[in-house]
Design an enzyme around this catalytic site. Structure first.
Site, short mmCIF file in Angstrom:
data_model
loop_
_atom_site.label_atom_id
_atom_site.label_comp_id
_atom_site.label_asym_id
_atom_site.label_seq_id
_atom_site.Cartn_x
_atom_site.Cartn_y
_atom_site.Cartn_z
N ASP A 1 -8.02 -5.21 -0.03
CA ASP A 1 -8.71 -6.02 -1.37
C ASP A 1 -8.02 -7.57 -1.24
OD1 ASP A 1 -10.07 -3.85 -2.50
OD2 ASP A 1 -8.34 -3.02 -3.38
N HIS B 1 0.76 -1.31 -0.01
CA HIS B 1 0.04 -0.10 0.00
C HIS B 1 0.88 1.14 0.13
CE1 HIS B 1 -3.04 2.78 1.14
NE2 HIS B 1 -4.22 1.73 0.51
N1 ACO Z 1 4.19 -7.66 -4.80
C1 ACO Z 1 5.66 -7.65 -5.01
N2 ACO Z 1 6.48 -6.52 -5.11
C2 ACO Z 1 5.66 -5.27 -4.69
C3 ACO Z 1 4.51 -5.33 -4.38
C4 ACO Z 1 3.71 -6.44 -4.80
N3 ACO Z 1 2.35 -6.35 -4.54
N4 ACO Z 1 4.04 -4.05 -4.30
C5 ACO Z 1 5.22 -3.29 -4.16
N5 ACO Z 1 6.23 -4.20 -4.51
C6 ACO Z 1 7.62 -3.80 -4.46
C7 ACO Z 1 7.95 -2.97 -5.70
O1 ACO Z 1 8.23 -3.74 -6.75
C8 ACO Z 1 8.97 -2.03 -5.20
O2 ACO Z 1 10.08 -2.69 -5.27
P1 ACO Z 1 11.81 -2.02 -5.50
O3 ACO Z 1 11.74 -1.16 -4.32
O4 ACO Z 1 12.54 -3.11 -5.70
O5 ACO Z 1 11.49 -1.18 -6.56
C9 ACO Z 1 8.50 -1.83 -3.94
O6 ACO Z 1 7.85 -2.73 -3.22
C10 ACO Z 1 7.78 -0.41 -3.50
O7 ACO Z 1 6.78 -0.45 -4.49
P2 ACO Z 1 6.13 0.74 -5.32
O8 ACO Z 1 5.05 0.44 -6.41
O9 ACO Z 1 7.11 1.68 -5.23
O10 ACO Z 1 5.10 1.52 -3.96
P3 ACO Z 1 3.85 2.34 -4.33
O11 ACO Z 1 3.52 2.77 -2.89
O12 ACO Z 1 3.83 3.12 -5.42
O13 ACO Z 1 2.69 1.07 -4.57
C11 ACO Z 1 0.64 -0.16 -4.70
C12 ACO Z 1 1.69 0.85 -3.84
C13 ACO Z 1 0.69 0.25 -6.24
C14 ACO Z 1 -0.36 -0.67 -3.96
C15 ACO Z 1 1.83 -1.55 -4.97
O14 ACO Z 1 1.99 -2.03 -3.58
C16 ACO Z 1 1.02 -2.82 -5.76
O15 ACO Z 1 1.13 -2.49 -7.03
N6 ACO Z 1 0.20 -3.71 -5.02
C17 ACO Z 1 -0.47 -4.69 -5.68
C18 ACO Z 1 -1.90 -3.93 -6.29
C19 ACO Z 1 -2.75 -3.86 -4.95
O16 ACO Z 1 -2.90 -4.69 -4.08
N7 ACO Z 1 -3.36 -2.42 -4.96
C20 ACO Z 1 -4.35 -2.05 -4.20
C21 ACO Z 1 -4.01 -1.02 -3.15
S1 ACO Z 1 -5.18 -0.75 -1.93
C22 ACO Z 1 -6.49 -0.06 -2.55
O17 ACO Z 1 -6.74 0.76 -3.70
C23 ACO Z 1 -7.64 -0.03 -1.90
#
Ligand code: ACO
Length: 441
Positions: free
Chosen positions: A365, A307
């Protein structure tokens, strides 16, 4: 506003003082609105990772400690003791209602659930296999064509009527989109039922026989809607504020929010979680998918994990996890393979160094999709259900934005990385150059 200020000196020695503003709680913010005027530079923060876009009285999140407050009330307390309709009142009007005010609000919402019959005919124009989110956003956008008589944003009564219509009619539109997708007749709303009972009736009843509403299903939906009701400046809410900041019709602003919610990184994640679990298929495949999620060269992510704001745990996920058990137990489906698989995946990820180091915890979610599946709500409707809950937050934020006397049209700046200024080359000259280039090959 706090008296402190950041002193910022540019490489050429120009100086400015950036005031620090303090909210009720949470980190202070540095006010950079005069930065360009004083130093001729903009800030750069793609994705608004460290940028506040507005001040707001509605919702507070402390991502480090897993705190979520609606108008100051912890979401855990509201989830335990309140109802979605009461939470909607709280978010829209800022205070918990008196018993009389709650009854009146509940009555108003119950009595505004019908759609203009003309709107119903729209549904026949969509392909039978249209995604219900596409239908929802299109039909909500069309509300501006039906309800333009009460669209004076400076009139508090008009703003109220707009809020009532969004809250009351969205379940009817959502259910009609579902009925379209399965070829069943549309079910008219029933005002004798409460919000979630009525939604279940419109989704699952058919004219040919009686439909018995499961009270646990209605309770689960009510809880999910409370948990989804608002989440401060998330992507869809920011979209509603931004679209509305131009003075656009609020129904169009809500339609824009619905479109933003649809993406898999946002509200589309609950649908993506189920698709992912189906793809994993069996517990023996979990390690393979976890390895894929950790591989930097593989775009696959574990849906329902991580998140932007919560970096310890998502308080909504904790509450919903319990409800997940309750729903499955009551439906006699404690042994649902999908739920077992989800719990095993959750445990593997929670113990994995990659997920621990990056603070990737199950979000709301991860569990909501499993509950929807248990309630026999089809996967394509999951994000629609999220939209129903979040519609009250969008509306509260639109209301707050539109009456803010300091409000401006949202208009971010950019770091331009394209071609520098250059002269236009007429087509004849370009043809000539092309011929010369081909000739020299
Ligand atoms: N699985 C694997 N790796 C992940 C995940 C994941 N679900 N989420 C983040 N990471 C990793 C990224 O690859 C990144 O790695 P790095 O540091 O090596 O580059 C690091 O964790 C940080 O991730 P970001 O994408 O920079 O974090 P951000 O805060 O921008 O994204 C997000 C948050 C979009 C929710 C992300 O965690 C994601 O895509 N999760 C899966 C989709 C999801 O469940 N979305 C629902 C959110 S809740 C809602 O909307 C109600």
């Amino acid at each position: 506003m706090s008296q402190d200020a950041f002193r910022l000196v540019s490489p050429s020695g120009d100086e400015t003082r950036l005031p620090v503003r303090s909210g009720t709680t949470g980190p202070d913010v540095v006010d950079i609105s005069d930065l360009y005027r004083d130093l001729g530079v903009f800030t750069y923060d793609p994705g608004f990772v460290a940028t506040g876009s507005c001040s707001s009285d509605i919702t507070f999140i402390d991502g480090e400690n897993g705190v979520l407050l609606y108008r100051g009330y912890p979401v855990e307390q509201l989830a335990a003791h309140s109802s979605f309709i009461e939470v909607a009142y709280l978010l829209l009007y800022g205070e918990l209602p008196t018993a009389a005010a709650l009854e009146e609000f509940d009555n108003i919402i119950r009595r505004h659930t019908m759609l203009n019959e003309g709107m119903l005919r729209f549904f026949n124009g969509f392909r039978y296999d249209a995604h219900p989110m596409a239908v929802l956003s299109a039909v909500v956008g069309s509300m501006s064509a039906y309800y333009h008589d009460t669209l004076d944003a400076s009139d508090p009564e008009h703003r109220d009527i707009f809020a009532h219509r969004i809250l009351a009619k969205l379940p009817t539109i959502a259910a009609a989109a579902y009925k379209l997708s399965i070829g069943q007749p549309f079910m008219y709303p029933r005002n004798d039922l409460n919000y979630c009972e009525n939604l279940l009736h419109m989704l699952f009843a058919v004219p040919a026989e009686d439909y018995e509403i499961d009270p646990i299903a209605a309770e689960a939906l009510d809880l999910l809607f409370i948990l989804h009701a608002d989440h401060e400046q998330n992507c869809s809410t920011s979209t509603v504020r931004m679209a509305g900041s131009s003075g656009a019709n609020p129904y169009s602003a809500i339609a824009a929010g619905i479109s933003a919610l649809w993406g898999p990184a946002h509200g589309g994640a609950n649908e993506a979680v189920l698709k992912m679990l189906e793809e994993i298929g069996d517990a023996k495949n979990i390690s393979k998918f976890v390895a894929k999620a950790k591989d930097r060269d593989d775009p696959f992510r574990l849906m329902g994990f991580g998140h932007r704001v919560y970096k310890s745990f998502d308080p909504r996920a904790k509450i919903i996890r319990e409800m997940c058990h309750k729903v499955l137990a009551n439906l006699g489906r404690v042994d649902t393979p999908m739920f077992d698989l989800a719990l095993e995946l959750e445990q593997v990820a929670l113990k994995d160094d990659y997920f621990i180091e990056k603070n990737l915890y199950p979000n709301v979610d991860f569990y909501s999709g499993i509950i929807y599946r248990a309630l026999q709500i089809p996967t394509t409707m999951f994000t629609v259900m999220f939209a129903l809950g979040r519609s009250v937050g969008w509306t509260a934020h639109w209301q707050e934005m539109i009456i803010d006397p300091t409000g401006k049209i949202s208009r971010p700046r950019q770091l331009y990385t394209g071609a520098p200024q250059r002269d236009y080359v007429p087509i004849e000259e370009r043809k000539l150059r092309e011929r010369r280039a081909n000739h020299s090959l």
